[in-house]
Enzyme design. Sequence first.
Site, PDB file in Angstrom:
ATOM      1  N   THR A 107     107.808 -76.821  29.687  1.00 19.09           N
ATOM      2  CA  THR A 107     107.640 -75.368  29.772  1.00 19.09           C
ATOM      3  C   THR A 107     108.155 -74.804  31.090  1.00 19.09           C
ATOM      4  O   THR A 107     108.738 -73.723  31.130  1.00 19.09           O
ATOM      5  CB  THR A 107     106.144 -75.019  29.600  1.00 19.09           C
ATOM      6  OG1 THR A 107     105.753 -75.463  28.305  1.00 19.09           O
ATOM      7  CG2 THR A 107     105.879 -73.550  29.731  1.00 19.09           C
ATOM      8  N   THR A 183     103.937 -80.502  30.772  1.00 21.65           N
ATOM      9  CA  THR A 183     102.574 -80.879  31.174  1.00 21.65           C
ATOM     10  C   THR A 183     101.925 -81.897  30.230  1.00 21.65           C
ATOM     11  O   THR A 183     101.017 -82.620  30.644  1.00 21.65           O
ATOM     12  CB  THR A 183     101.653 -79.646  31.259  1.00 21.65           C
ATOM     13  OG1 THR A 183     101.659 -78.993  29.995  1.00 21.65           O
ATOM     14  CG2 THR A 183     102.096 -78.696  32.341  1.00 21.65           C
ATOM     15  N   ASP A 184     102.388 -81.939  28.963  1.00 14.55           N
ATOM     16  CA  ASP A 184     101.670 -82.775  27.986  1.00 14.55           C
ATOM     17  C   ASP A 184     101.520 -84.218  28.443  1.00 14.55           C
ATOM     18  O   ASP A 184     100.449 -84.799  28.334  1.00 14.55           O
ATOM     19  CB  ASP A 184     102.387 -82.767  26.621  1.00 14.55           C
ATOM     20  CG  ASP A 184     102.183 -81.468  25.867  1.00 14.55           C
ATOM     21  OD1 ASP A 184     101.592 -80.534  26.429  1.00 14.55           O
ATOM     22  OD2 ASP A 184     102.630 -81.390  24.703  1.00 14.55           O
TER      23      ASP A 184
HETATM   24  N1  ASP Z   1     105.051 -79.603  25.208  1.00 17.32           N
HETATM   25  C1  ASP Z   1     105.424 -79.194  26.528  1.00 17.32           C
HETATM   26  C2  ASP Z   1     105.794 -80.413  27.332  1.00 17.32           C
HETATM   27  O1  ASP Z   1     104.945 -81.169  27.692  1.00 17.32           O
HETATM   28  C3  ASP Z   1     104.318 -78.423  27.153  1.00 17.32           C
HETATM   29  C4  ASP Z   1     104.491 -78.119  28.624  1.00 17.32           C
HETATM   30  O2  ASP Z   1     105.504 -78.261  29.232  1.00 17.32           O
HETATM   31  O3  ASP Z   1     103.528 -77.670  29.227  1.00 17.32           O
HETATM   32  O4  ASP Z   1     106.953 -80.606  27.564  1.00 17.32           O
END
Ligand code: ASP
Length: 448
Positions: A107, A183-184
């Site tokens: 993200t 973040t995942d």
């Molecule tokens: N699905 C995304 C990822 O982990 C969510 C994020 O970036 O926060 O790449």
Amino acid sequence: MSELENSGYKGRALRLLRDADCQVGDIIRITSRGKTYEGILIPRGELGDATNIIIKMKSGYNIGIGASEGVNVEKVGVGTKPTFASSPLPKQNSALPHVIIMSTGGTIASRVDYRTGAVRSAISASDLYGVVPELSEIARVDTEIVFSIYSENLTPKNWKELAQKVAEHINQGVDGIVIAHGTDTMGYTSAALSFALQNLPVPVILVGAQRSSDRPSSDAATNLIGAVKAAGEAPFAEVGLAMHETVSDSAIVVHRGVKVRKCHTSRRDTFKSINGFPIAKVLNQKITMQNSDYKRRDTSKQLVLKPDFCEKVALVKFYPGMDPAVIDFYVNQGFKGVLLEGSGLGHVSMFCFEAIKNAIAKGVVIALASQCIWGRVNMNVYDTGRDLLSLGVVPLDDMFPETGLVKLMWALGQTSDPEEAKQLLKTNITGEFVSRTLPQEKTVYGAQ
Ligand code: ASP
């Protein structure tokens, strides 16, 4: 169609902006309910709520103000139009620390597709730098795109490549590294890099965002500013993960890479230090250490790179009624290690014992962490735990399962000998466990 018509604003919001002769990129002042807000007009999602006008404030924070009755919009300056082309890079100040921002996707490196409202992983590290020009006052930044991948699609092969690239930069003498990451699975990557990059001379800081940088209330800019500040100037030299401390936009905390977990699906303060405390805090451009126990920044240190991970390792969560055939399956598939997520102090049902015994006899390393997340396993309290220990299961102290899994992958990436791998599991490599937790110790970060 003008920029404004293309910007996603509709109805009253569009009328107010048109009447004030505003274009996307202009500096505007909005007065609503006696309060005044000033910032750069940015586009709004076509499929989003069309009654809000979105501005990017000086702090880098985006806010949406409802275009309701009595709201007044004024144009106060003509700004540069936001563009999806790479922004010109800010001027470099040679007196500042040299930091590399490496982008892997997620993200933080995404933008909204204003036609559909969907988020696409589409901006590079240099775009990020362009979007947050404040960075040029904190560090001399160079950028590199390593991947453009949502973190759920990363694999241990990516961890290895990333670790090797970080090592190249460090060996060239940079003052710090920032890695923009989804973040995942950012906690898994931070653990992986913590094991792969040992004896670091400078900090390596992962950073993400819960909202892309062009969304209202994006946390990307503040997280990135905190991460770059820590990478360039903090006195520690470890793998850290920088994100919001609370839901408010003020403090960024740097968690230790092996002690941090994503704990909330959407909050900005989703990352929490588990069984430990953050290393540092960045507040108003000032870094304060939160922990006296840290590895010091020291450019005379020689980095040790150990980037191999074994992918034939599984994480198996125990649950009531679990069929032991699940364990047999991994053994028959040639897996080298299984991390059992046991219940409570470190238990799995006695119905699994035979399968575990067989796995260990075949040279599979079986380690165990608690699915409680907080606390430590103690397999000497109940018979079940003692039986598992006597079968040869390796308890992982106060490591939570994801860090335990990454460590098992890393240990089996260093050696194919199960006994040597067990020895590595029992060795504290980079602060991933403490061997004792005092009963009175405050170990739940944020708890009273
Ligand atoms: N699905 C995304 C990822 O982990 C969510 C994020 O970036 O926060 O790449």
